[in-house]
Motif scaffolding. Structure first.
Motif, PDB file in Angstrom:
ATOM      1  N   VAL A  39       5.097  13.342  24.957  1.00  0.00           N
ATOM      2  CA  VAL A  39       5.772  14.678  24.777  1.00  0.00           C
ATOM      3  C   VAL A  39       5.062  15.742  24.033  1.00  0.00           C
ATOM      4  N   VAL A  76      13.513  20.734  34.790  1.00  0.00           N
ATOM      5  CA  VAL A  76      12.516  19.532  34.837  1.00  0.00           C
ATOM      6  C   VAL A  76      11.913  19.596  36.320  1.00  0.00           C
ATOM      7  N   PHE A 124      13.368   9.459  29.496  1.00  0.00           N
ATOM      8  CA  PHE A 124      13.064  10.222  30.377  1.00  0.00           C
ATOM      9  C   PHE A 124      13.506   9.895  31.694  1.00  0.00           C
ATOM     10  N   LEU A 139       5.319   7.242  27.166  1.00  0.00           N
ATOM     11  CA  LEU A 139       5.761   8.777  27.445  1.00  0.00           C
ATOM     12  C   LEU A 139       4.937   9.527  26.160  1.00  0.00           C
ATOM     13  N   LEU A 188       5.562  16.324  29.788  1.00  0.00           N
ATOM     14  CA  LEU A 188       5.949  15.007  29.800  1.00  0.00           C
ATOM     15  C   LEU A 188       4.904  14.182  30.501  1.00  0.00           C
ATOM     16  N   ILE A 224      13.381  14.464  24.345  1.00  0.00           N
ATOM     17  CA  ILE A 224      13.251  13.226  24.965  1.00  0.00           C
ATOM     18  C   ILE A 224      11.809  12.453  24.257  1.00  0.00           C
TER      19      ILE A 224
END
Ligand SMILES: [Zn+2]
Length: 259
Positions: A107, A54, A8, A105, A94, A2
């Motif tokens: 990561v 997740v 995401f 975002l 995340l 992602i």
């Protein structure tokens, strides 16, 4: 992997999480009731798509959707999530946060990132990891400069030690012309290496005073550079090992049959 907020949010959408909606002066505020889901994501440690859990670490994000302009604003930031690979248990954080211009975002992996392969030299791994880290927080020009360094180290590791990157590529080109190139370069289009060098140089230079040229470097380009590197690393460091392992196994069986 992602590497974009929209990517995401797609994962969250696929989880069919509970949504709560309310209106504040014609603006619809949607709160996601996300707790946990399992999705197929790229695991950098396994180097392939894996089932990952997740989880939500902090509070649920709120999305403010203006019904007239259809603009979406993520509120109550930052929000933190965690993805854990079910096979190797490596973790990825995340973080949705408010960047200088828009919501972004970040990561963050607990292992070498990007397209590194198990048998790549540590110097190449280092620069690809740097490229990935820069990319994961939106520093795209910095990321491209690191891919350029990774390429320079790769050629150095393969015996092209003299000069800067341009010279190393030129030496390889001369060897190809004389049919004296390393095995991995036999079917290689050297245009890939030249393009990475040119874009990498452009990411660091003043380019005649034109900063707008940096707009050519975006996440899509970096995704492509990552794919090119993945193919290159596999061809140089993984494929020959796979091939010799397979041959040893075959020879062993052939020997057993002939006894
Ligand atoms: Zn994994």
């Amino acid at each position: 992997m992602i590497d974009s907020l929209s990517g995401f949010l797609d994962v969250i959408e696929r989880s069919n999480c509970f949504k709560k909606e309310r209106f504040e002066s014609n603006i619809k505020i949607t709160t996601l009731g996300f707790e946990e889901c399992i999705d197929e994501l790229f695991c950098p440690k396994c180097g392939d798509i894996r089932r990952c859990v997740v989880n939500r670490v902090t509070h649920n994000p709120e999305f403010e959707i203006n019904e007239f302009t259809e603009s979406i604003v993520v509120k109550s930031l930052p929000c933190l999530f965690k993805a854990t690979c079910l096979q190797c248990e490596s973790e990825t954080l995340l973080l949705i946060y408010k960047g200088p211009e828009e919501v972004e975002l970040a990561v963050l992996h607990d292992t070498y990132n990007g397209c590194v392969t198990p048998n790549s030299p540590k110097e190449v791994k280092y620069y690809i990891d740097q490229a990935y880290r820069a990319r994961s927080v939106g520093a795209v020009s910095a990321s491209m400069a690191m891919y350029r360094s990774a390429l320079e180290w790769l050629l150095y590791d393969q015996g092209f030690e003299k000069g800067m990157l341009g010279n190393k590529i030129k030496t390889l080109e001369e060897k190809i012309e004389k049919n004296n190139e390393p095995k991995w370069a036999v079917e290689l289009d050297i245009g890939f290496l030249k393009a990475i060098k040119e874009i990498g140089n452009g990411s660091m230079h003043t380019n005649g005073g034109d900063i707008e040229k940096q707009n050519n470097i975006d996440k899509n380009l970096l995704e492509l550079v990552d794919i090119v590197f993945a193919e290159l690393l596999d061809k140089i460091y993984e494929q020959p090992l796979r091939s010799s392992n397979n041959l040893s196994k075959l020879k062993e069986k052939a020997l057993a049959m002939s006894k």
